[in-house]
Design a protein around this motif. Structure first.
Motif, mmCIF file in Angstrom:
data_model
loop_
_atom_site.group_PDB
_atom_site.id
_atom_site.type_symbol
_atom_site.label_atom_id
_atom_site.label_comp_id
_atom_site.label_asym_id
_atom_site.label_seq_id
_atom_site.Cartn_x
_atom_site.Cartn_y
_atom_site.Cartn_z
ATOM 1 N N GLU A 35 -9.314 -14.197 -114.653
ATOM 2 C CA GLU A 35 -9.362 -15.446 -115.398
ATOM 3 C C GLU A 35 -8.349 -16.453 -114.841
ATOM 4 O OE1 GLU A 35 -8.869 -14.799 -119.523
ATOM 5 O OE2 GLU A 35 -10.700 -13.588 -119.750
ATOM 6 N N VAL A 36 -7.180 -15.967 -114.461
ATOM 7 C CA VAL A 36 -6.158 -16.850 -113.881
ATOM 8 C C VAL A 36 -6.640 -17.397 -112.546
ATOM 9 C CG1 VAL A 36 -3.806 -16.969 -112.962
ATOM 10 C CG2 VAL A 36 -4.255 -15.693 -115.067
ATOM 11 N N VAL A 37 -7.259 -16.525 -111.721
ATOM 12 C CA VAL A 37 -7.772 -16.963 -110.415
ATOM 13 C C VAL A 37 -8.856 -18.024 -110.601
ATOM 14 C CG1 VAL A 37 -8.990 -16.232 -108.328
ATOM 15 C CG2 VAL A 37 -7.219 -14.764 -109.310
ATOM 16 N N ALA A 38 -9.782 -17.781 -111.581
ATOM 17 C CA ALA A 38 -10.867 -18.733 -111.835
ATOM 18 C C ALA A 38 -10.318 -20.077 -112.300
ATOM 19 C CB ALA A 38 -11.826 -18.160 -112.882
ATOM 20 N N SER A 39 -9.262 -20.043 -113.119
ATOM 21 C CA SER A 39 -8.656 -21.288 -113.601
ATOM 22 C C SER A 39 -8.040 -22.073 -112.443
ATOM 23 C CB SER A 39 -7.582 -20.956 -114.647
ATOM 24 O OG SER A 39 -6.903 -22.128 -115.044
ATOM 25 N N TYR A 40 -7.311 -21.354 -111.551
ATOM 26 C CA TYR A 40 -6.728 -22.034 -110.381
ATOM 27 C C TYR A 40 -7.827 -22.635 -109.506
ATOM 28 C CZ TYR A 40 -1.929 -20.308 -111.068
ATOM 29 O OH TYR A 40 -0.663 -20.076 -111.541
ATOM 30 N N LEU A 41 -8.918 -21.890 -109.323
ATOM 31 C CA LEU A 41 -10.000 -22.345 -108.454
ATOM 32 C C LEU A 41 -10.636 -23.618 -109.007
ATOM 33 C CD1 LEU A 41 -11.773 -21.887 -105.993
ATOM 34 C CD2 LEU A 41 -13.230 -20.385 -107.399
ATOM 35 N N ARG A 42 -10.879 -23.663 -110.325
ATOM 36 C CA ARG A 42 -11.461 -24.859 -110.937
ATOM 37 C C ARG A 42 -10.542 -26.062 -110.760
ATOM 38 N NH1 ARG A 42 -12.767 -21.159 -115.081
ATOM 39 N NH2 ARG A 42 -10.967 -21.887 -116.303
ATOM 40 N N GLN A 43 -9.257 -25.857 -110.982
ATOM 41 C CA GLN A 43 -8.317 -26.975 -110.865
ATOM 42 C C GLN A 43 -8.225 -27.479 -109.428
ATOM 43 O OE1 GLN A 43 -4.541 -26.521 -113.201
ATOM 44 N NE2 GLN A 43 -5.408 -24.492 -113.717
ATOM 45 N N ILE A 44 -8.244 -26.554 -108.460
ATOM 46 C CA ILE A 44 -8.155 -26.958 -107.051
ATOM 47 C C ILE A 44 -9.383 -27.776 -106.663
ATOM 48 C CG2 ILE A 44 -8.214 -26.084 -104.672
ATOM 49 C CD1 ILE A 44 -6.429 -23.753 -105.628
ATOM 50 N N ARG A 45 -10.566 -27.316 -107.077
ATOM 51 C CA ARG A 45 -11.796 -28.037 -106.743
ATOM 52 C C ARG A 45 -11.820 -29.408 -107.412
ATOM 53 N NH1 ARG A 45 -16.172 -23.034 -107.233
ATOM 54 N NH2 ARG A 45 -15.849 -22.219 -105.094
ATOM 55 N N GLN A 46 -11.390 -29.460 -108.672
ATOM 56 C CA GLN A 46 -11.396 -30.718 -109.409
ATOM 57 C C GLN A 46 -10.476 -31.743 -108.748
ATOM 58 O OE1 GLN A 46 -10.264 -30.298 -113.503
ATOM 59 N NE2 GLN A 46 -10.511 -32.473 -113.975
ATOM 60 N N ILE A 47 -9.263 -31.296 -108.390
ATOM 61 C CA ILE A 47 -8.305 -32.213 -107.752
ATOM 62 C C ILE A 47 -8.796 -32.629 -106.369
ATOM 63 C CG2 ILE A 47 -5.961 -32.359 -106.796
ATOM 64 C CD1 ILE A 47 -5.054 -30.529 -109.081
ATOM 65 N N SER A 48 -9.421 -31.705 -105.638
ATOM 66 C CA SER A 48 -9.947 -32.031 -104.304
ATOM 67 C C SER A 48 -11.010 -33.119 -104.390
ATOM 68 C CB SER A 48 -10.523 -30.773 -103.648
ATOM 69 O OG SER A 48 -9.529 -29.798 -103.442
ATOM 70 N N GLU A 49 -11.899 -33.028 -105.416
ATOM 71 C CA GLU A 49 -12.958 -34.035 -105.582
ATOM 72 C C GLU A 49 -12.369 -35.380 -106.012
ATOM 73 O OE1 GLU A 49 -15.678 -32.424 -108.352
ATOM 74 O OE2 GLU A 49 -16.457 -30.862 -106.985
ATOM 75 N N GLN A 50 -11.392 -35.338 -106.924
ATOM 76 C CA GLN A 50 -10.816 -36.591 -107.417
ATOM 77 C C GLN A 50 -10.066 -37.340 -106.320
ATOM 78 O OE1 GLN A 50 -8.366 -35.414 -110.729
ATOM 79 N NE2 GLN A 50 -10.105 -35.205 -112.150
ATOM 80 N N ALA A 68 -10.148 -32.433 -98.526
ATOM 81 C CA ALA A 68 -10.966 -31.321 -98.060
ATOM 82 C C ALA A 68 -10.356 -30.012 -98.544
ATOM 83 C CB ALA A 68 -11.063 -31.324 -96.542
ATOM 84 N N PRO A 69 -11.173 -29.106 -99.106
ATOM 85 C CA PRO A 69 -10.634 -27.822 -99.574
ATOM 86 C C PRO A 69 -10.055 -27.012 -98.412
ATOM 87 C CG PRO A 69 -13.023 -27.775 -99.537
ATOM 88 C CD PRO A 69 -12.632 -29.190 -99.259
ATOM 89 N N SER A 70 -9.139 -26.139 -98.751
ATOM 90 C CA SER A 70 -8.487 -25.303 -97.737
ATOM 91 C C SER A 70 -9.503 -24.398 -97.059
ATOM 92 C CB SER A 70 -7.382 -24.461 -98.378
ATOM 93 O OG SER A 70 -6.885 -23.513 -97.475
ATOM 94 N N ALA A 71 -9.298 -24.176 -95.762
ATOM 95 C CA ALA A 71 -10.186 -23.288 -95.019
ATOM 96 C C ALA A 71 -10.025 -21.849 -95.489
ATOM 97 C CB ALA A 71 -9.906 -23.401 -93.519
ATOM 98 N N ASP A 72 -8.823 -21.504 -95.965
ATOM 99 C CA ASP A 72 -8.569 -20.146 -96.457
ATOM 100 C C ASP A 72 -8.150 -20.247 -97.919
ATOM 101 O OD1 ASP A 72 -8.087 -17.497 -96.785
ATOM 102 O OD2 ASP A 72 -6.567 -17.307 -95.209
ATOM 103 N N LEU A 73 -9.139 -20.549 -98.762
ATOM 104 C CA LEU A 73 -8.869 -20.784 -100.173
ATOM 105 C C LEU A 73 -8.375 -19.512 -100.877
ATOM 106 C CD1 LEU A 73 -8.955 -23.008 -102.272
ATOM 107 C CD2 LEU A 73 -11.318 -22.371 -102.799
#
Length: 290
Positions: free
Chosen positions: A82-97, A101-106
């Motif tokens: 759940e913690v990993v999924a939360s970090y992933l959502r936040q990273i994608r959201q900030i990247s779009e805003q 470009a998302p990290s090559a080794d996310l």
């Protein structure tokens, strides 16, 4: 039996799914200097562990590390999804805003985030603490065996150097007899040069010569040095003799220094220098003895 203060020991035991490892390293020190590293869950038993180590090893700079690991890796820690999924959502959201470009080794980025690895809290019962104490005892026995072995090597070297000092002391006697004659000749020459006719009171000269030789007599120093060497050899068989041997070596040094200052003869002084060299090596080694 003398023991070195240098030692090393490591012991391991398994209790249920827990692997207990105790590693102990010791070096020389004037008193007990004990440093203990152990899991926070075992802090309540630290004083008992310290008392156990102090009673066995007595003196020295001691580092003890207690490590507890779980042999069941599935239970030791797990990734909080759940913690990993939360970090992933936040990273994608900030990247779009921010149009980043998302990290090559996310995945590598996510697993470095805090709170991803969840380590379960540990609690140890009395039986487990007793097992830790047993492991400490085993490590202490190994360290003690190491110290005994090192002590035997130290004792052999120390007695050899004491024997060398006694041998050097035996070499003094021939030069001591020659020294008396040399002093007499030098005084006679000086008196002859100081008097106008080369004549002087023979009886007074003999009295003064005896007084001078008594002041430079080294018989007592030789006797005491030999006694100290014998006492050193006898004390080397005692337990925890390190401090005692240190005191004896200091007394040996005093006699050697006095012998050198009263020698007034170049060959004896050369022998004294050799004695001092051996004594310094003895003092260095004694510092490593319990």
């Amino acid at each position: 039996m003398i023991r070195s203060m240098t030692g090393y020991g490591i012991a391991e035991n398994i209790y249920n799914t827990k692997k207990i490892t105790v590693e102990i390293k010791t070096l020389n020190s004037k008193q007990l200097d004990l440093n203990v590293k152990l899991p926070n869950e075992l802090r309540f038993a630290e004083l008992d562990f310290r008392n156990k180590v102090g009673a066995k090893l007595q003196r020295g700079k001691i580092d003890m590390v207690i490590t507890i690991t779980d042999t069941n890796l599935d239970q030791s820690n797990h990734i909080d999804g759940e913690v990993v999924a939360s970090y992933l959502r936040q990273i994608r959201q900030i990247s779009e805003q921010l149009n980043i470009a998302p990290s090559a080794d996310l995945a590598a980025l996510l697993f470095r985030m805090p709170g991803v690895f969840n380590i379960p809290e540990q609690s140890y019962d009395e039986d487990f603490v007793a097992k830790v104490g047993e492991t400490i005892d085993q490590a202490l026995d190994i360290v003690d065996g190491f110290r005994i072995q090192e002590g035997a090597t130290l004792k052999k070297d120390l007695l050899h150097r004491v024997e060398l000092i006694v041998g050097l002391l035996d070499q003094v006697e021939p030069y001591e007899k020659l020294r008396h004659e040399t002093i007499k000749q030098r005084l006679t020459k000086n008196l002859s040069e100081l008097t106008t006719d080369g004549q002087y009171d023979e009886n007074r000269f003999e009295a003064e010569l005896i007084y001078y030789l008594e002041k430079l007599d080294i018989t007592e120093e030789k006797v005491r040095l030999r006694q100290h060497c014998n006492y050193f050899n006898e004390s080397s068989d005692e337990d925890q003799a390190g401090k005692k041997l240190g005191f004896i070596s200091q007394e040996m040094g005093r006699e050697i220094n006095t012998l050198g200052s009263k020698a007034n003869e170049v060959n004896i002084q050369k022998i004294v220098v050799k004695m001092k060299d051996e004594l310094e090596k003895i003092k260095e080694q004694v510092c490593n003895i319990l």
